[in-house]
Motif scaffolding. Structure first.
Motif, PDB file in Angstrom:
ATOM      1  N   GLN A  99       4.439  -9.323 -12.821  1.00 59.07           N
ATOM      2  CA  GLN A  99       3.563 -10.385 -13.326  1.00 59.07           C
ATOM      3  C   GLN A  99       2.476 -10.738 -12.319  1.00 59.07           C
ATOM      4  O   GLN A  99       1.322 -10.945 -12.683  1.00 59.07           O
ATOM      5  CB  GLN A  99       4.383 -11.644 -13.622  1.00 59.07           C
ATOM      6  CG  GLN A  99       5.097 -11.593 -14.951  1.00 59.07           C
ATOM      7  CD  GLN A  99       5.556 -12.993 -15.367  1.00 59.07           C
ATOM      8  OE1 GLN A  99       4.964 -13.992 -14.951  1.00 59.07           O
ATOM      9  NE2 GLN A  99       6.598 -13.037 -16.175  1.00 59.07           N
ATOM     10  N   PHE A 100       2.887 -10.802 -11.062  1.00 55.51           N
ATOM     11  CA  PHE A 100       1.915 -11.103 -10.006  1.00 55.51           C
ATOM     12  C   PHE A 100       0.814 -10.046  -9.992  1.00 55.51           C
ATOM     13  O   PHE A 100      -0.380 -10.358  -9.897  1.00 55.51           O
ATOM     14  CB  PHE A 100       2.633 -11.167  -8.656  1.00 55.51           C
ATOM     15  CG  PHE A 100       1.719 -11.362  -7.481  1.00 55.51           C
ATOM     16  CD1 PHE A 100       1.333 -12.640  -7.101  1.00 55.51           C
ATOM     17  CD2 PHE A 100       1.242 -10.275  -6.761  1.00 55.51           C
ATOM     18  CE1 PHE A 100       0.481 -12.824  -6.015  1.00 55.51           C
ATOM     19  CE2 PHE A 100       0.396 -10.448  -5.678  1.00 55.51           C
ATOM     20  CZ  PHE A 100       0.018 -11.731  -5.313  1.00 55.51           C
ATOM     21  N   LEU A 101       1.205  -8.783 -10.135  1.00 51.90           N
ATOM     22  CA  LEU A 101       0.229  -7.695 -10.121  1.00 51.90           C
ATOM     23  C   LEU A 101      -0.657  -7.746 -11.365  1.00 51.90           C
ATOM     24  O   LEU A 101      -1.860  -7.504 -11.298  1.00 51.90           O
ATOM     25  CB  LEU A 101       0.947  -6.338 -10.046  1.00 51.90           C
ATOM     26  CG  LEU A 101       1.633  -6.018  -8.716  1.00 51.90           C
ATOM     27  CD1 LEU A 101       2.445  -4.734  -8.823  1.00 51.90           C
ATOM     28  CD2 LEU A 101       0.611  -5.901  -7.586  1.00 51.90           C
ATOM     29  N   ALA A 102      -0.029  -8.100 -12.485  1.00 57.74           N
ATOM     30  CA  ALA A 102      -0.805  -8.164 -13.726  1.00 57.74           C
ATOM     31  C   ALA A 102      -1.885  -9.233 -13.642  1.00 57.74           C
ATOM     32  O   ALA A 102      -2.979  -9.090 -14.180  1.00 57.74           O
ATOM     33  CB  ALA A 102       0.144  -8.441 -14.908  1.00 57.74           C
TER      34      ALA A 102
ATOM     35  N   THR B 167      -7.284  -4.477  -4.096  1.00 58.04           N
ATOM     36  CA  THR B 167      -7.811  -3.521  -3.112  1.00 58.04           C
ATOM     37  C   THR B 167      -7.541  -3.986  -1.679  1.00 58.04           C
ATOM     38  O   THR B 167      -7.876  -3.294  -0.735  1.00 58.04           O
ATOM     39  CB  THR B 167      -9.338  -3.341  -3.285  1.00 58.04           C
ATOM     40  OG1 THR B 167      -9.937  -4.640  -3.261  1.00 58.04           O
ATOM     41  CG2 THR B 167      -9.650  -2.643  -4.591  1.00 58.04           C
ATOM     42  N   ASP B 168      -6.945  -5.165  -1.535  1.00 54.85           N
ATOM     43  CA  ASP B 168      -6.714  -5.714  -0.186  1.00 54.85           C
ATOM     44  C   ASP B 168      -5.228  -5.637   0.149  1.00 54.85           C
ATOM     45  O   ASP B 168      -4.431  -6.483  -0.260  1.00 54.85           O
ATOM     46  CB  ASP B 168      -7.203  -7.172  -0.173  1.00 54.85           C
ATOM     47  CG  ASP B 168      -7.139  -7.787   1.226  1.00 54.85           C
ATOM     48  OD1 ASP B 168      -6.294  -7.312   2.034  1.00 54.85           O
ATOM     49  OD2 ASP B 168      -7.907  -8.714   1.491  1.00 54.85           O
ATOM     50  N   ASP B 169      -4.847  -4.613   0.879  1.00 51.62           N
ATOM     51  CA  ASP B 169      -3.431  -4.384   1.179  1.00 51.62           C
ATOM     52  C   ASP B 169      -2.758  -5.600   1.801  1.00 51.62           C
ATOM     53  O   ASP B 169      -1.639  -5.967   1.446  1.00 51.62           O
ATOM     54  CB  ASP B 169      -3.281  -3.204   2.161  1.00 51.62           C
ATOM     55  CG  ASP B 169      -3.165  -1.886   1.419  1.00 51.62           C
ATOM     56  OD1 ASP B 169      -3.463  -1.882   0.203  1.00 51.62           O
ATOM     57  OD2 ASP B 169      -2.786  -0.880   2.038  1.00 51.62           O
ATOM     58  N   GLU B 170      -3.472  -6.209   2.727  1.00 46.61           N
ATOM     59  CA  GLU B 170      -2.859  -7.302   3.480  1.00 46.61           C
ATOM     60  C   GLU B 170      -2.548  -8.495   2.582  1.00 46.61           C
ATOM     61  O   GLU B 170      -1.440  -9.024   2.591  1.00 46.61           O
ATOM     62  CB  GLU B 170      -3.811  -7.726   4.604  1.00 46.61           C
ATOM     63  CG  GLU B 170      -3.103  -8.291   5.804  1.00 46.61           C
ATOM     64  CD  GLU B 170      -4.071  -8.442   6.965  1.00 46.61           C
ATOM     65  OE1 GLU B 170      -4.213  -9.576   7.460  1.00 46.61           O
ATOM     66  OE2 GLU B 170      -4.706  -7.421   7.354  1.00 46.61           O
ATOM     67  N   LYS B 171      -3.534  -8.884   1.775  1.00 47.81           N
ATOM     68  CA  LYS B 171      -3.340 -10.034   0.889  1.00 47.81           C
ATOM     69  C   LYS B 171      -2.305  -9.731  -0.193  1.00 47.81           C
ATOM     70  O   LYS B 171      -1.506 -10.579  -0.567  1.00 47.81           O
ATOM     71  CB  LYS B 171      -4.676 -10.406   0.235  1.00 47.81           C
ATOM     72  CG  LYS B 171      -5.612 -11.147   1.169  1.00 47.81           C
ATOM     73  CD  LYS B 171      -6.500 -12.126   0.410  1.00 47.81           C
ATOM     74  CE  LYS B 171      -7.362 -12.930   1.380  1.00 47.81           C
ATOM     75  NZ  LYS B 171      -8.791 -12.623   1.258  1.00 47.81           N
ATOM     76  N   LEU B 172      -2.363  -8.493  -0.678  1.00 48.13           N
ATOM     77  CA  LEU B 172      -1.420  -8.085  -1.708  1.00 48.13           C
ATOM     78  C   LEU B 172       0.006  -8.164  -1.168  1.00 48.13           C
ATOM     79  O   LEU B 172       0.923  -8.682  -1.812  1.00 48.13           O
ATOM     80  CB  LEU B 172      -1.758  -6.646  -2.121  1.00 48.13           C
ATOM     81  CG  LEU B 172      -1.263  -6.141  -3.473  1.00 48.13           C
ATOM     82  CD1 LEU B 172      -1.675  -7.084  -4.606  1.00 48.13           C
ATOM     83  CD2 LEU B 172      -1.843  -4.741  -3.745  1.00 48.13           C
TER      84      LEU B 172
END
Lengths: 556, 556
Positions: free
Chosen positions: B510-513, B521-526
């Protein structure tokens, strides 16, 4: 096994350890006994065997399965190892809880904390008041211990009287509560005692126990002699000691400040329930800031080195505006429970660095135990002359030593550890059943069986570190990109000075490159092969065999 | 700071703790002193603070950086907390090692084990033999302790004589080794002692120490009175005790069998180096199997509850063909080092369950300490009348108490903990520098700094468990398939009775959706967002906040 009615005794916790007391008694035909539970305690986790665990309970499954036959839960006193499980298991047991007033105050709180009805806790006056619980009549006989209103239980059964001592000592002047009344005990035993089920924790101590009141002058003299701030720690529940300390402070002209939540809560509970009267006035920690240190006494929690208690906080510097300094005195009016030595000494050494004079109980002047020593136990054996002695609450070595003491007086004694059911109906105790017992952990919000492996896995990660390896396979079961490794709790580089994760990834990639189609389609084999690769690289590089989690993602 | 030559003292380990002794002395212009190192010990890890660690060393960086100025390494005796680091650091220090014969035997083995040249260990005879080490002349003065050939060091410097006691006691009849020779000590001090650098570990013990030989009759009587097998444990390196035990066995007509590698190795080393003569004949464990138990005595390792030592093995059942039984006797001719209580009691209770009679040192009849108690220390202060007393080897509270004892006799005393450099040149010790010190862990094959975070992460996994979450993003930075979670050290299901991993996966999906392109595109924030999701679900479900590793794989 005959179908006749019988009297049974079954320890589920406390017999074979110090802590988590839980003893079942029953009367009736085998398998149909009406039951009572005496105490429902907890024990505390440690980093070595139970990291991350919050509390440890006895495994209550046997009783939970038979809860419809449970008539009552009786709590002898308010120490956590006797009362701590009540809120956690009440919903599964649903029997009325009986105890004396002070204990009831604590028990109600524990019920509320876990969402149970505090009205299920019933306050009982001391002996001779008696409650009925199925085939049992039970009364609460005041004993001395290190918390107010401790009680032995006088349990009348269809085949005779049982005295279950709970934790106790013989104290003729206990500062708070009723002095030991040998005559009363003698009267209770006048018609014969079937079984004395008796506290064993201090059976290895060979000198007679000392009264709480023997400390009064020693503590007063120490406080009078001290310059600077005077800080004392003891168990918060030892309200008599807290009172002795506070009175010594007042006599020395010091304002007394209680610090630590448990300390405030216990004194408050004691005052509210009337067990503590004329406690000296206390000041708040805000007020304490304005008092010259030589006129101040703090009584604080944390005698066991608990990291978040007041003692530890003071050992690290300022706490609630107060700070120790050179020339102050810190008294441990307590003994260190085995296993807590390192934590306590950490605090002592921190105080030493501050120039604080630390006084501990090595002189025996400032602490007495709350348990009966061997001569005291022998005196009680003599006084009660029970038909049988069942040593209770203690490690196996204590139960065994206690049984030897009974046998030496010609009293039939039987060591029964957790899960050993005794039939007490006849002249001698007879082992009649072995029940599966063990420990249950409270882990966060969940109960976990001690053998479930959850905590074992945590210990393994702590010892070995953890490597995670991710592999992605495409629709044709071919590796997509390179494997990706992450580590936690492992050094970054080892023998070859290249990052461990890179070496793991390279070896895993080679393993995948060599793998045939059959292997690449078999998750289980692939996983175990990759795990082997990770372990091998780790041993070669850093000399450790880590825990490994392999995640295989298939884009199928 | 003047450029004049000076005499310095710098503890790198052992001053502020019991264990990992390492003391530096130097003479010369500031920053150019020629140096010697006294002892290079280790301390042992525990599950609470150092899970998975193999050994703990003092941080030797300061000395390693100045190794070209190091003239000699002197080892006072063969206990691990004085000798254990020698093989691990020799390559970094490369100075000749000096010690007496028995210690040398052990030191050579330690050098070999870590691939160093054992020839670098030089055996020195006892005082008055003297070695030269730069500006220092040093001799090894025999002292009693709990291992053969312990020595104090007499260190002559350009500004006077230092006596560095090492670990010691005053024993007029030590069973093995030289008795305490007050006259010799007096002679050594005749021309004045600049500094007495003195063992502090037993300063809190107020009665005078007792001689090793006071145990002989007690142990003999106990063995004579015992039926069944007799098993005794003590520290393997306490060769005098092992001899006393073995002789008691022989006198009682028992065959003696040594068990445990350390026990065999220490006795062998003692015989080979000539410190142990006329040791009773021993039999192998194979031979012991054929001896009637009442004619057998085992002397075994594991007095501290070590899980793999002979005592623990015997407590679990059969070990090397031998097994304890009801009526046997097990003697702990040892004290339990603080922190080891739980392990020792685990063994004691297991023996109790077998019906074995356990005898410990609580009677003081079967064990004496190897360290000087306060009256003994005061006697040495008196005997030596040093210009200054530097308390060494002990926790802070011990160093402080020891300094107080010196000051009470009018001897200038100074507490200097690890990293505190003292200038001893003048009349009084002066703190002249603070050096960064600490601990280094041997973790598998690698050395790790105590503050590197590796062990901290392992402790966190042990307390909190570990969740791994894998997310795959395709070429367009869109999630490919569902996130995949694995857990280790956590319960499988919580409040909602659904598997925790599935709930984590669903919330992560859900978070990804909901995530926008910038976030995806931001690995760190993701990663930090996903970590937050995992923690939140875990707290809600199981009441724990786990360690989380998020792996984001991009098919870019």
């Amino acid at each position: 096994m005959s179908g006749a009615e019988r009297l049974i005794y079954l320890p589920l916790g406390g017999a074979g350890e110090v802590g988590m007391n839980a003893y079942v008694y029953g009367w009736g035909k085998p398998g149909k006994e009406r039951l009572i539970l005496v105490d429902l305690g907890v024990t505390f986790p440690d980093m070595e065997t139970t990291p991350g665990v919050d509390l440890i309970f006895p495994d209550m499954s046997w009783l939970i399965e038979r809860a419809v036959r449970l008539e009552a839960i009786l709590i002898t006193h308010g120490h956590e190892d006797h009362i701590g499980g009540i809120g956690h298991f009440w919903r599964d047991l649903r029997a009325p809880v009986y105890c004396r007033r002070f204990t009831g105050h604590l028990a109600q709180r524990k019920m509320e904390e876990r969402g149970n009805d505090p009205e299920q806790v019933h306050v009982v006056e001391a002996f001779p008041e008696t409650i009925e619980a199925g085939p049992f009549q039970i009364s609460f006989l005041p004993v001395s211990h290190s918390i107010p209103e401790s009680s032995a239980l006088v349990i009348d059964t269809p085949v005779g009287r049982i005295v279950h001592t709970g934790d106790f000592k013989l104290d003729g002047a206990p500062v708070v509560g009723e002095p030991f009344d040998a005559e009363l005990w003698h009267d209770i035993a006048a018609d014969g005692i079937k079984a004395l089920v008796c506290d064993s924790t201090n059976v290895h101590v060979e000198n007679p126990g000392r009264s709480e009141s023997t400390l009064t002058n020693n503590i007063r003299d120490l406080v009078l002699q001290s310059s600077g701030m005077f800080v004392a720690t003891t168990f918060a529940s030892n309200v008599a000691r807290v009172k002795t300390l506070a009175e010594a402070g007042r006599e020395a002209g010091r304002s007394v400040c209680l610090m630590g939540r448990a300390m405030l809560r216990m004194v408050q509970a004691s005052v509210e329930t009337g067990v503590l009267t004329d406690f000296p006035p206390v000041i708040s920690h805000e007020e304490a800031e304005d008092i010259p240190r030589e006129n101040l006494m703090l009584i604080v929690t944390g005698s066991q080195g608990e990291r978040r208690a007041a003692t530890a906080q003071l050992s690290r510097g300022k706490y609630l505006g107060l700070e120790l300094a050179e020339g102050d005195t810190f008294l441990f009016s307590s003994k260190t429970i085995p296993g807590n030595e390192r934590g306590v000494l950490r605090n002592v050494n921190a105080f030493s660095e501050m120039g604080v004079n630390v006084v501990d109980d090595s002189s025996s002047l400032y602490h007495v135990s709350g348990h009966a020593n061997r001569p005291d136990l022998e005196a009680v054996h003599e006084l009660m002359r029970p038909q049988m002695l069942i040593p209770m609450h203690g490690e196996h070595r204590m139960l065994r030593r206690h049984a030897e003491a009974g046998e030496a007086k010609g009293i039939t004694s039987k060591v029964a550890t957790n899960g050993t059911m005794l039939d007490l109906t006849g002249e001698y105790p007879v082992v009649c059943e072995h029940v599966e017992t063990g420990r249950v952990y409270l882990d966060g919000a969940q109960k976990v069986g001690a053998l479930d492996g959850v905590v074992r896995d945590r210990i393994r990660m702590a010892l070995n570190g953890h490597v995670m390896l991710n592999v992605i396979l495409d629709e044709e079961d071919e590796p997509l990109g390179e494997p990706w490794a992450e580590t936690m709790g492992l050094v970054e580089t080892g023998r070859s000075n290249a990052p461990l994760v890179e070496l793991v990834e390279a070896e895993a990639a080679q393993f995948l490159a060599r793998a045939n189609d059959k292997l690449l389609t078999d998750d289980e084999k692939l996983e175990s092969g990759l795990r082997r690769v990770v372990r091998q690289v780790s041993v070669e590089e850093i000399g450790k065999k880590p825990e490994v989690t392999v995640v295989i993602s298939r884009l199928a």
